[in-house]
Design a protein around this motif. Structure first.
Motif, PDB file in Angstrom:
ATOM      1  N   LEU A 107      44.048   3.024  76.346  1.00 12.34           N
ATOM      2  CA  LEU A 107      44.020   4.224  77.191  1.00 12.34           C
ATOM      3  C   LEU A 107      43.184   5.350  76.600  1.00 12.34           C
ATOM      4  O   LEU A 107      42.841   6.298  77.310  1.00 12.34           O
ATOM      5  N   ARG A 108      42.838   5.231  75.334  1.00 14.28           N
ATOM      6  CA  ARG A 108      42.028   6.273  74.696  1.00 14.28           C
ATOM      7  C   ARG A 108      40.688   6.458  75.413  1.00 14.28           C
ATOM      8  O   ARG A 108      40.098   7.541  75.372  1.00 14.28           O
ATOM      9  N   ALA A 109      40.234   5.431  76.103  1.00 15.21           N
ATOM     10  CA  ALA A 109      38.966   5.515  76.842  1.00 15.21           C
ATOM     11  C   ALA A 109      39.023   6.534  77.966  1.00 15.21           C
ATOM     12  O   ALA A 109      37.990   7.014  78.444  1.00 15.21           O
ATOM     13  N   SER A 110      40.227   6.902  78.399  1.00 17.06           N
ATOM     14  CA  SER A 110      40.361   7.845  79.509  1.00 17.06           C
ATOM     15  C   SER A 110      40.344   9.299  79.067  1.00 17.06           C
ATOM     16  O   SER A 110      40.168  10.198  79.875  1.00 17.06           O
ATOM     17  N   ALA A 111      40.612   9.540  77.805  1.00 20.50           N
ATOM     18  CA  ALA A 111      40.650  10.895  77.226  1.00 20.50           C
ATOM     19  C   ALA A 111      41.882  11.694  77.634  1.00 20.50           C
ATOM     20  O   ALA A 111      41.995  12.869  77.295  1.00 20.50           O
TER      21      ALA A 111
END
Length: 275
Positions: A55-59
């Motif tokens: 989920l880190r890709a979503s910021a």
């Protein structure tokens, strides 16, 4: 059907976490108790790491059950709400009734949700305005909808298994509900109401938290149902206090207001008789 990039990210996170959970489920693993005597296993921690990394890709910030909450999320309008292993006690007891829960919240309300049961390879997902779906064993997603049952005598209730409370069965009986089933995982119970397998799920404890209800809340809404607290108030998310202080009530929505009234009347009588 079209799946947004954000929902696709959540689905990928849930599936990857579920794969790791199954590996641990079928091997030797450590388990311990955290504050409040709730169980935690290697699977909870491994699942959470995979989800957070994905989920880190979503910021967006993440509120997750096994990570300390510094409340910095309160300044943000959009956050993820995650239970990396919903139904840890069922995991420990080998019932297979546990799941990965991932929800996205915007302005205090859920806008998408994913519930994944690894043991059945069963994926529920939904997004605001786009409906709710179930996908089993990688097959074609099928749209789901709540039941249209109106009579309490015909209601099928699903209740907690290892977190059962004598009050729950007494309440179901008091409502005139004769058919009850016990199941693990708050997310899975909400999902079975969303797909019409059951008509009602409720829990009176204040120990249920945002991560237990977020994904199921939006899935149920998109399937035509309703989830509130036992007072009939909508559930809000990204709050300072993440506990559901007034319990939860999930139903097919057909007679939800009537259910709230009957439950409150029953609980009031119970309280009066015990004082």
């Amino acid at each position: 059907m079209t799946v947004s990039d954000t929902l696709s990210l959540a689905i990928n996170a849930a599936r990857a976490a579920g794969t790791e959970i199954l590996k641990i489920y079928n091997s030797n693993y450590d388990a311990w108790e955290k504050e409040g005597n709730a169980p935690v296993t290697d699977a909870d921690i491994a699942s959470e790491k995979i989800i957070l990394d994905t989920l880190r890709a979503s910021a967006y910030s993440v509120l997750s059950e096994e990570t300390d909450d510094d409340l910095a999320r309160l300044s943000e309008k959009t956050i993820w709400v995650v239970d990396p292993l919903d139904g840890t006690q069922d995991f420990l007891n080998k019932t297979g009734e546990f799941s990965v829960l991932i929800g996205l919240v915007q302005n205090e309300h859920p806008t998408l949700g994913v519930i994944y049961q690894p043991t059945a390879d069963k994926l529920y997902f939904g997004e605001k305005g786009k409906g709710s779906y179930v996908q089993t064993n990688g097959g074609d997603p099928k749209r789901i909808h709540v039941s249209d049952t109106k009579k309490l005598a015909s209601f099928q209730a699903v209740m907690s298994g290892f977190h059962s409370n004598p009050l729950h069965l007494a309440l179901a009986t008091g409502l005139g509900i004769a058919h009850t089933t016990r199941m693990g995982s708050a997310g899975l119970k909400a999902a079975t109401v969303a797909e019409g397998q059951h008509d009602i799920y409720f829990h009176t404890s204040h120990h249920t938290c945002e991560w237990d209800t977020c994904a199921g809340d939006i899935l149920l809404a998109e399937a035509g149902g309703t989830m509130t607290d036992l007072l009939g108030q909508p559930l809000l998310y990204n709050q300072t206090d993440v506990n559901r202080r007034h319990g939860i009530l999930a139903s097919n929505g057909v007679i939800h207001e009537q259910l709230v009234e009957k439950i409150q009347d029953y609980l009031l009588r119970e309280h009066s008789s015990n004082t």
